[in-house]
Design an enzyme around this catalytic site. Structure first.
Site, PDB file in Angstrom:
ATOM      1  N   ARG A   1     -21.397  -7.835  -0.546  1.00 57.25           N
ATOM      2  CA  ARG A   1     -21.966  -8.824  -1.460  1.00 57.25           C
ATOM      3  C   ARG A   1     -20.886  -9.837  -1.798  1.00 57.25           C
ATOM      4  O   ARG A   1     -19.771  -9.473  -2.187  1.00 57.25           O
ATOM      5  CB  ARG A   1     -22.499  -8.200  -2.749  1.00 57.25           C
ATOM      6  CG  ARG A   1     -23.134  -9.292  -3.648  1.00 57.25           C
ATOM      7  CD  ARG A   1     -24.025  -8.750  -4.719  1.00 57.25           C
ATOM      8  NE  ARG A   1     -24.722  -9.860  -5.382  1.00 57.25           N
ATOM      9  CZ  ARG A   1     -25.873  -9.771  -6.015  1.00 57.25           C
ATOM     10  NH1 ARG A   1     -26.490  -8.616  -6.080  1.00 57.25           N
ATOM     11  NH2 ARG A   1     -26.423 -10.822  -6.589  1.00 57.25           N
TER      12      ARG A   1
ATOM     13  N   HIS B   1     -26.792 -24.373  -0.856  1.00 59.91           N
ATOM     14  CA  HIS B   1     -27.645 -23.645   0.101  1.00 59.91           C
ATOM     15  C   HIS B   1     -27.435 -24.179   1.518  1.00 59.91           C
ATOM     16  O   HIS B   1     -27.401 -23.417   2.481  1.00 59.91           O
ATOM     17  CB  HIS B   1     -29.119 -23.773  -0.300  1.00 59.91           C
ATOM     18  CG  HIS B   1     -29.452 -23.103  -1.597  1.00 59.91           C
ATOM     19  ND1 HIS B   1     -29.019 -21.820  -1.900  1.00 59.91           N
ATOM     20  CD2 HIS B   1     -30.179 -23.511  -2.679  1.00 59.91           C
ATOM     21  CE1 HIS B   1     -29.469 -21.489  -3.102  1.00 59.91           C
ATOM     22  NE2 HIS B   1     -30.165 -22.502  -3.604  1.00 59.91           N
TER      23      HIS B   1
ATOM     24  N   SER C   1     -29.422  -5.900  -6.743  1.00 61.90           N
ATOM     25  CA  SER C   1     -30.520  -6.871  -6.832  1.00 61.90           C
ATOM     26  C   SER C   1     -31.731  -6.530  -5.947  1.00 61.90           C
ATOM     27  O   SER C   1     -32.214  -7.377  -5.183  1.00 61.90           O
ATOM     28  CB  SER C   1     -30.004  -8.287  -6.504  1.00 61.90           C
ATOM     29  OG  SER C   1     -28.953  -8.641  -7.367  1.00 61.90           O
TER      30      SER C   1
ATOM     31  N   GLY D   1     -25.173 -21.482  -5.416  1.00 64.57           N
ATOM     32  CA  GLY D   1     -25.339 -22.361  -6.568  1.00 64.57           C
ATOM     33  C   GLY D   1     -24.009 -22.640  -7.245  1.00 64.57           C
ATOM     34  O   GLY D   1     -23.686 -23.795  -7.565  1.00 64.57           O
ATOM     35  N   ARG D   2     -23.216 -21.583  -7.434  1.00 64.02           N
ATOM     36  CA  ARG D   2     -21.923 -21.749  -8.090  1.00 64.02           C
ATOM     37  C   ARG D   2     -20.962 -22.585  -7.241  1.00 64.02           C
ATOM     38  O   ARG D   2     -20.161 -23.365  -7.741  1.00 64.02           O
ATOM     39  CB  ARG D   2     -21.298 -20.377  -8.400  1.00 64.02           C
ATOM     40  CG  ARG D   2     -21.822 -19.777  -9.697  1.00 64.02           C
ATOM     41  CD  ARG D   2     -21.569 -18.292  -9.761  1.00 64.02           C
ATOM     42  NE  ARG D   2     -22.536 -17.571  -8.946  1.00 64.02           N
ATOM     43  CZ  ARG D   2     -22.434 -16.284  -8.648  1.00 64.02           C
ATOM     44  NH1 ARG D   2     -21.400 -15.587  -9.078  1.00 64.02           N
ATOM     45  NH2 ARG D   2     -23.360 -15.707  -7.928  1.00 64.02           N
TER      46      ARG D   2
ATOM     47  N   LEU E   1     -27.227  -8.521  19.538  1.00 65.59           N
ATOM     48  CA  LEU E   1     -27.335  -8.347  18.084  1.00 65.59           C
ATOM     49  C   LEU E   1     -28.779  -8.488  17.593  1.00 65.59           C
ATOM     50  O   LEU E   1     -29.507  -9.368  18.039  1.00 65.59           O
ATOM     51  CB  LEU E   1     -26.473  -9.421  17.406  1.00 65.59           C
ATOM     52  CG  LEU E   1     -26.567  -9.495  15.875  1.00 65.59           C
ATOM     53  CD1 LEU E   1     -25.824  -8.332  15.237  1.00 65.59           C
ATOM     54  CD2 LEU E   1     -26.007 -10.824  15.352  1.00 65.59           C
TER      55      LEU E   1
ATOM     56  N   ASP F   1     -24.548 -14.357  -1.687  1.00 68.25           N
ATOM     57  CA  ASP F   1     -24.695 -14.871  -3.051  1.00 68.25           C
ATOM     58  C   ASP F   1     -23.608 -15.893  -3.376  1.00 68.25           C
ATOM     59  O   ASP F   1     -22.508 -15.836  -2.830  1.00 68.25           O
ATOM     60  CB  ASP F   1     -24.657 -13.694  -4.037  1.00 68.25           C
ATOM     61  CG  ASP F   1     -25.231 -14.052  -5.398  1.00 68.25           C
ATOM     62  OD1 ASP F   1     -25.894 -15.099  -5.523  1.00 68.25           O
ATOM     63  OD2 ASP F   1     -25.016 -13.271  -6.355  1.00 68.25           O
TER      64      ASP F   1
HETATM   65  C1  IPE Z   1     -29.821 -11.799  -4.517  1.00 69.39           C
HETATM   66  O1  IPE Z   1     -29.192 -12.862  -5.140  1.00 69.39           O
HETATM   67  C2  IPE Z   1     -30.897 -12.321  -3.598  1.00 69.39           C
HETATM   68  C3  IPE Z   1     -30.426 -12.969  -2.381  1.00 69.39           C
HETATM   69  C4  IPE Z   1     -29.194 -13.099  -1.999  1.00 69.39           C
HETATM   70  C5  IPE Z   1     -31.469 -13.505  -1.527  1.00 69.39           C
HETATM   71  P1  IPE Z   1     -29.668 -13.399  -6.566  1.00 69.39           P
HETATM   72  O2  IPE Z   1     -28.750 -14.491  -6.934  1.00 69.39           O
HETATM   73  O3  IPE Z   1     -31.113 -13.711  -6.519  1.00 69.39           O
HETATM   74  O4  IPE Z   1     -29.468 -12.112  -7.468  1.00 69.39           O
HETATM   75  P2  IPE Z   1     -29.188 -11.941  -9.022  1.00 69.39           P
HETATM   76  O5  IPE Z   1     -30.256 -12.691  -9.744  1.00 69.39           O
HETATM   77  O6  IPE Z   1     -27.831 -12.514  -9.288  1.00 69.39           O
HETATM   78  O7  IPE Z   1     -29.210 -10.467  -9.246  1.00 69.39           O
HETATM   79  C1  IPE Z   2     -27.661 -17.124  -2.956  1.00 68.79           C
HETATM   80  O1  IPE Z   2     -27.033 -18.033  -3.794  1.00 68.79           O
HETATM   81  C2  IPE Z   2     -28.852 -17.719  -2.254  1.00 68.79           C
HETATM   82  C3  IPE Z   2     -30.155 -17.153  -2.654  1.00 68.79           C
HETATM   83  C4  IPE Z   2     -30.354 -16.237  -3.556  1.00 68.79           C
HETATM   84  C5  IPE Z   2     -31.322 -17.683  -2.000  1.00 68.79           C
HETATM   85  P1  IPE Z   2     -27.552 -18.330  -5.274  1.00 68.79           P
HETATM   86  O2  IPE Z   2     -28.528 -19.439  -5.205  1.00 68.79           O
HETATM   87  O3  IPE Z   2     -28.048 -17.088  -5.909  1.00 68.79           O
HETATM   88  O4  IPE Z   2     -26.212 -18.817  -5.958  1.00 68.79           O
HETATM   89  P2  IPE Z   2     -25.693 -18.481  -7.416  1.00 68.79           P
HETATM   90  O5  IPE Z   2     -25.724 -16.997  -7.583  1.00 68.79           O
HETATM   91  O6  IPE Z   2     -26.611 -19.180  -8.369  1.00 68.79           O
HETATM   92  O7  IPE Z   2     -24.307 -19.029  -7.454  1.00 68.79           O
HETATM   93 MG    MG Z   3     -27.172 -15.657  -7.047  1.00 69.57          MG
END
Ligand code: IPE
Ligand code: IPE
Ligand code: MG
Length: 239
Positions: free
Chosen positions: A184, A33, A192, A19-20, A127, A16
């Protein structure tokens, strides 16, 4: 690596924070990504070298379809490129690719590619890299309940045959041991909809590090922490 370190056989990661990571750099989410895919490579290689048996990566959830079409498309393209570029390395490193989740509901070309790579690597003994794709734990459990109910109705099994082992066998993860360690990234303290049944006794490690920044050094810190934990499974401290 410290020889006294207890190594988990199965590590599951909620990747996770992509995006941030991008936002901090004033870049589009896609950039995060892309960088996140580099962490996938680094962590997969590290786990293969360390002798970890299973690495499960949460790559796309059943809820992630709610994201803008463009972002979903980008993630699918990234996966497709990953398979094109990485298959050789997976074979070279004796890694077997597996998936959990409903890949048949994804783009047919991508689904075929996934199936091909799974088949190509199916004899690899190193693995096991398990990608959670279009994965949702509630959906997984619902499917299991349906299949068991159908078998009871058709008299293939009796109600008294239903036990924890049977339920485990009906999940996508049939045959895969439960994760020992759940990591996580990006500091969110929630699961999640990931492996709800399977993480009953997993050790949980949450780090503030964003996934694109998560490298082998961060993995080693998680492993040190895991090694220092005492797993009691409801029992009492071993003497
Ligand atoms: C969980 O991350 C899903 C994956 C890492 C694929 P999200 O970013 O989708 O989860 P929430 O929305 O913060 O719970
Ligand atoms: C995890 O990063 C990737 C997926 C869920 C596919 P995010 O895209 O959820 O990144 P944030 O949480 O918005 O920072
Ligand atoms: Mg996320």
């Amino acid at each position: 690596m410290d020889k006294n370190l207890k190594l988990p056989s199965h590590i599951a990661i909620i990747m996770d924070g992509n995006g941030r990571w991008a936002k901090k750099r004033n870049m589009p989410r896609a950039f995060g990504h892309k960088q996140g895919a580099k962490s996938v490579r680094a962590i997969t290689t590290a786990c293969a070298e360390l002798g970890v048996k299973y690495l499960t990566l949460y790559a796309f959830s059943t809820e992630n379809w709610k994201r803008p079409e463009q972002e979903v498309g980008f993630l699918m393209k990234l996966l497709s490129d990953y398979l094109d570029k990485e298959t050789k390395t997976l074979i070279k490193n004796n890694v077997r690719l597996m998936t959990i989740g409903e890949i048949d509901m994804m783009d047919p070309h991508l689904c075929k590619k996934l199936k091909d790579v799974k088949k190509l690597t199916s004899k690899n003994t190193g693995l096991k890299l398990v990608l959670a794709l279009n994965y949702g734990s509630k959906r997984e459990i619902t499917r299991a309940v349906r299949s068991i109910a159908a078998d009871v109705k058709n008299k293939k099994i009796r109600v008294s045959d239903i036990n924890e082992e049977l339920i485990s066998k009906r999940l996508y993860t049939a045959g895969i041991p439960d994760p020992d360690l759940l990591i996580r990234t990006s500091g969110e303290i929630r699961v999640s909809n990931f492996l709800l049944w399977q993480i009953a006794y997993s050790e949980i490690y949450v780090t503030d590090v964003l996934w694109p920044d998560f490298g082998k050094n961060n993995l080693m810190l998680a492993l040190e922490e895991y090694s220092s934990r005492e797993r009691r499974y409801g029992g009492i401290k071993a003497k």
